[in-house]
Design an enzyme around this catalytic site. Structure first.
Site, PDB file in Angstrom:
ATOM      1  N   SER A   1       0.818  -1.213   0.000  1.00 19.24           N
ATOM      2  CA  SER A   1       0.000   0.000   0.000  1.00 19.24           C
ATOM      3  C   SER A   1       0.854   1.266   0.000  1.00 19.24           C
ATOM      4  O   SER A   1       0.619   2.181  -0.802  1.00 19.24           O
ATOM      5  CB  SER A   1      -0.934  -0.001   1.208  1.00 19.24           C
ATOM      6  OG  SER A   1      -0.214  -0.025   2.428  1.00 19.24           O
ATOM      7  N   ASP A   2       1.857   1.336   0.885  1.00 18.25           N
ATOM      8  CA  ASP A   2       2.649   2.575   0.947  1.00 18.25           C
ATOM      9  C   ASP A   2       3.606   2.701  -0.239  1.00 18.25           C
ATOM     10  O   ASP A   2       3.855   3.811  -0.721  1.00 18.25           O
ATOM     11  CB  ASP A   2       3.397   2.708   2.271  1.00 18.25           C
ATOM     12  CG  ASP A   2       4.273   1.515   2.600  1.00 18.25           C
ATOM     13  OD1 ASP A   2       4.222   0.513   1.878  1.00 18.25           O
ATOM     14  OD2 ASP A   2       5.015   1.592   3.605  1.00 18.25           O
ATOM     15  N   CYS A   3       4.116   1.583  -0.752  1.00 16.89           N
ATOM     16  CA  CYS A   3       4.974   1.642  -1.941  1.00 16.89           C
ATOM     17  C   CYS A   3       4.170   2.084  -3.158  1.00 16.89           C
ATOM     18  O   CYS A   3       4.638   2.896  -3.967  1.00 16.89           O
ATOM     19  CB  CYS A   3       5.610   0.285  -2.207  1.00 16.89           C
ATOM     20  SG  CYS A   3       6.647  -0.306  -0.857  1.00 16.89           S
TER      21      CYS A   3
ATOM     22  N   GLU B   1       3.612   5.856  -2.636  1.00 18.75           N
ATOM     23  CA  GLU B   1       4.782   6.695  -2.917  1.00 18.75           C
ATOM     24  C   GLU B   1       5.131   6.647  -4.401  1.00 18.75           C
ATOM     25  O   GLU B   1       5.580   7.652  -4.972  1.00 18.75           O
ATOM     26  CB  GLU B   1       5.974   6.261  -2.061  1.00 18.75           C
ATOM     27  CG  GLU B   1       5.772   6.398  -0.553  1.00 18.75           C
ATOM     28  CD  GLU B   1       5.474   7.823  -0.106  1.00 18.75           C
ATOM     29  OE1 GLU B   1       5.783   8.790  -0.843  1.00 18.75           O
ATOM     30  OE2 GLU B   1       4.914   7.981   1.000  1.00 18.75           O
TER      31      GLU B   1
END
Length: 846
Positions: free
Chosen positions: A550-552, A555
């Site tokens: 999710s965070d990759c 970003e």
């Protein structure tokens, strides 16, 4: 691109004129500058072992042959059998190749680096990635990425008054330096090591499968020994990670690894000190369960001394609340192959000499007299981070009584067959990279013990994807790299400096990497194999790895949108083939929205709109009571995190701002609202957020602040932001003006100040300082009181090195509360980002 089968061969065949060599010579490298980035040198004896040792375990400078390594990226190399498969011509793949033709000058330079590390290893346990960085520096002129700007730290006295005037020069020097460390494929290679329990597993597996000649030739053994010996603590033990206190897990596995690499107890002072550390604390029966498992596979620990790992769990219906398909994917993918290997009692061939020797070397009593039932639940106090609850001990006790019946039953054969199907699926859908190094090694062993020679051969070249060489030796990384993650952050950092126009080529290359690494399709049979959708998302490392997060994804999306913004402003130019279509960006938004937890399961924060990592949270927190790994915390389910939630909110908000009329935007507003409520619900009473993926409260608070601001919060209207600012200002160091946080914050879940080696003098870390600055600047601190920001900026400017780099300081990454991991690029990315925001905040006029 369609899947391609690489045919590049390793440089071990010297005969000329063979078909294989002719084919390799005809093939040009995919990137003109990936030629060779020289790295590590080793010292070996004529027999292929380590040179003579002094009494303290250090090596004498007796060189009988020289070793040299080169970093090769985005190539299908080290693949003797032509087994590698790729989705995008191996973009981002990082490997180190042995170079037997190094010049004496290069050998001497690298020897100096290794000697520097060895002499200072007690005070500075973290390598500087100096071998790779030196090699990139040597290519600056040829690549037209010279350093032209001298940072102010070289010729100006930095104070709070001069800092606003000098920051822009520091930024230009910093970006000039950092762009020279970028690979031509667009990513920034770096060390992602730190944990000490990874490489021993690989070494043991090669011993079991008799693959030492193929995977562990003499020059590899030298570097592995170097690394293991360099990270032995002064008391003779080895930590869970390079900066940690000595543990039984780290010490036993390192001892076993060194023995498997050919070290002898009689001639090695290092091994004798390690053995003393182990036996003084009760011997190898005190090692945690993962250590016991490796010892059992190596034939020097009895299977009945392990708590059961029954593969029959994979036969349970998915509605069962503790079905393994509901576990966090890293936990699931490790215990999956472990259950197969346990179910088969997979083990090295009987009467292996090293196994028999270890039976006498690792224990405090005769091997045949050990009470294995008692040993099941023994764990050294140095290792015990998550003690087993009584319920778990009762469960393992009951299962251990049933296990002898299951072992020879038709049910066990069925369960093993089912588990193996999931292992093969994971291998095939990650191009044999696998989700991480632990399950990578276990999966290969599963293929070996199932008689699948072809599967083993496909695994072998992918082990090189995990091995990294630095001045401290060869290590096994916690992933196959952090390529996309670092690249996405770097783009946003350079954008923040306001210098984008001067670094068009650098940002264009980064745009290419971000385009190349986006996942284009879902994995097949998602439901059957418990996978989440992935089309349009981004992974942590490479597209071939194939597990998006999710965070990759967030970003990656933010960086892609930033690049579009910079091009719209005429600051950079992106090659037409690397421009990402809106539909592909929308696919990413769809995946990010799908990651959000929308229902309550077990406890309030879990289902209140937060984002977990790879998948939704699939079970309640109570499942954590089944955590069998005494060394790690929070491993059983995919918890929602402030970092993942904030990054997701920021990314979808940025997309909605740029494409307000896109059909997916109405879904975004609902997600933002529930995400905002989640961030508020997990804020600590002191105003901080606990960071789970870096150290620690400064990191988590940066994300918490940016997440709330992305939903429309301001300092004036949001008490949660005011509390966060108060927390950060309360931790600023009076003397240095910076922030420094110890990894103990992660373990203890309470803020711990970082100190110098004397334990009294506060130490400001350039990365912690940057995170705190970014959070304060986002809230408008420069308008309220710029003094704390000026002090912090002065701290960063003073730390900048004469070449524009920043120093490698204490380790900054973490996973599962208790194990630290390296992010070598953070020391460049975040000071640039923070100083860029500072310089462009209008603070100079104020």
């Amino acid at each position: 691109l369609p899947e391609q089968r690489a045919t590049t061969q390793p440089e071990k065949t010297k005969r000329k004129g063979t078909r294989r060599n002719r084919r390799r010579r005809r093939r040009p490298p995919p990137f003109a500058a990936s030629f060779f980035l020289l790295s590590s040198v080793g010292i070996v004896s004529k027999e292929g072992g380590v040179g003579n040792q002094e009494d303290d375990g250090t090596r004498k400078d007796e060189t009988t042959s020289k070793l040299m390594w080169k970093l090769v990226c985005s190539r299908g190399n080290l693949d003797a059998e032509g087994k590698l498969r790729t989705l995008n011509a191996h973009v981002g793949r990082q490997t180190w190749e042995f170079d037997a033709n190094a010049s004496e000058e290069d050998v001497q330079k690298q020897d100096v680096r290794r000697k520097e590390f060895r002499e200072n290893r007690s005070a500075h346990k973290h390598s500087k990635d100096a071998l790779m960085r030196d090699a990139f520096d040597a290519q600056r002129k040829e690549r037209k990425r010279e350093r032209k700007t001298t940072p102010p730290s070289a010729d100006v006295t930095i104070d709070e008054k001069s800092v606003t005037k000098e920051t822009k020069r520091a930024l230009r020097a910093g970006v000039e330096y950092y762009q020279g460390q970028q690979h031509p494929d667009g990513h920034w290679p770096s060390d992602y090591g730190g944990p000490m329990f990874l490489m021993p597993g690989l070494i043991i597996a090669m011993k079991i499968m008799k693959k030492e000649k193929e995977m562990l030739p003499a020059h590899v053994k030298v570097e592995m020994k170097r690394y293991l010996e360099n990270h032995v603590n002064e008391d003779g033990g080895v930590g869970l990670h390079i900066e940690g206190h000595s543990t039984m897990f780290g010490s036993v596995l390192t001892y076993v690894a060194l023995r498997c690499l050919g070290e002898e107890l009689e001639s090695s002072e290092t091994l004798r000190k390690m053995q003393q550390w182990i036996k003084t604390r009760g011997g190898a029966t005190k090692t945690p369960s993962w250590g016991k498992f490796w010892l059992a596979m190596l034939g020097c620990y009895e299977w009945k001394g392990l708590n059961p790992i029954p593969p029959e769990c994979w036969l349970l219906p998915y509605w069962f609340p503790a079905h393994p398909g509901r576990y966090w994917c890293h936990c699931r993918m490790v215990y999956l192959p472990m259950s197969y290997l346990y179910g088969k009692r997979a083990q090295i061939e009987p009467r292996n000499p090293i196994s028999e020797a270890l039976k006498t070397e690792l224990y405090c009593q005769e091997y045949d007299t050990i009470n294995w039932n008692k040993a099941r639940n023994e764990c050294a106090k140095e290792d015990l981070y998550y003690p087993h609850p009584l319920l778990q001990d009762l469960l393992w006790g009951a299962l251990s009584k049933v296990e002898p019946i299951l072992l020879r039953s038709p049910l066990r054969k069925w369960a093993n067959k089912e588990a193996l199907k999931h292992v093969v699926y994971e291998d095939e859908n990650t191009r044999y990279v696998d989700i991480g190094p632990v399950n990578k090694v276990f999966n290969c062993l599963c293929r070996y013990f199932s008689g699948d020679t072809e599967g083993v051969e496909k695994h072998m070249p992918r082990f090189w994807d995990y091995l990294w060489v630095a001045e401290d030796g060869m290590k096994m990384q916690g992933y196959n790299g952090s390529q996309l993650w670092d690249c996405a952050f770097a783009v946003q950092a350079i954008e923040a400096t306001g210098l984008s126009k001067s670094f068009n080529e650098c940002l264009g290359d980064a745009a290419k990497y971000i385009d190349d690494s986006q996942v284009r399709d879902d994995a097949p049979e998602l439901k059957k194999y418990y996978r989440h959708i992935s089309k349009g998302a981004w992974p942590f490392s490479t597209r071939d790895h194939g597990w998006p997060i999710s965070d990759c994804s967030s970003e990656g999306l933010k960086a892609a949108l930033s690049l579009m913004d910079m091009e719209d402003q005429g600051l950079i130019k992106i090659a037409p083939e690397n421009k990402i279509a809106v539909d592909r960006l929308a696919d990413c938004v769809n995946v990010i929205l799908s990651y959000q937890n929308t229902q309550k399961i077990g406890f309030k924060p879990q289902g209140s709109g937060g984002w977990a990592t790879y998948e939704n949270t699939r079970a309640g927190k109570w499942v954590e009571t089944l955590n069998p790994a005494e060394t790690f915390g929070d491993i059983m389910i995919d918890y929602p995190y402030v970092e993942c939630s904030s990054a997701s909110i920021q990314a979808i908000s940025k997309f909605a701002k740029r494409f307000p009329d896109h059909p997916i935007v109405p879904r975004i507003e609902n997600a933002r609202k529930s995400g905002r409520d989640f961030l508020k619900s997990i804020q600590k009473d002191d105003g901080s957020w606990y960071g789970s993926w870096a150290i620690c409260f400064t990191y988590g608070t940066w994300f918490g602040v940016l997440g709330l601001i992305a939903t429309g919060s301001t300092y004036d209207t949001c008490p949660h932001l005011r509390k966060a600012v108060k927390f950060l200002l309360s931790k600023q160091q009076e003397t240095s003006g910076g922030w420094g946080e110890s990894y103990l914050s992660c373990e203890k879940k309470v803020y711990h100040q970082l100190y110098e080696k004397d334990g009294k003098t506060e130490f400001a870390h350039c990365v912690n300082t940057s995170w705190a600055m970014l959070a304060l600047l986002a809230t408008g601190q420069e308008k309220r009181d710029p003094a704390p920001l000026c002090k912090a900026a002065a701290c960063l400017l003073k730390k900048q090195l004469p070449n524009g780099d920043w120093p490698q300081e204490n380790i900054m990454g973490v996973f599962n509360n208790n194990c630290m991991i390296t992010y070598a690029n953070y020391k460049n990315i975040f000071p640039l980002w923070a100083l860029g925001k500072f310089a462009n905040s209008g603070i100079e006029q104020r």
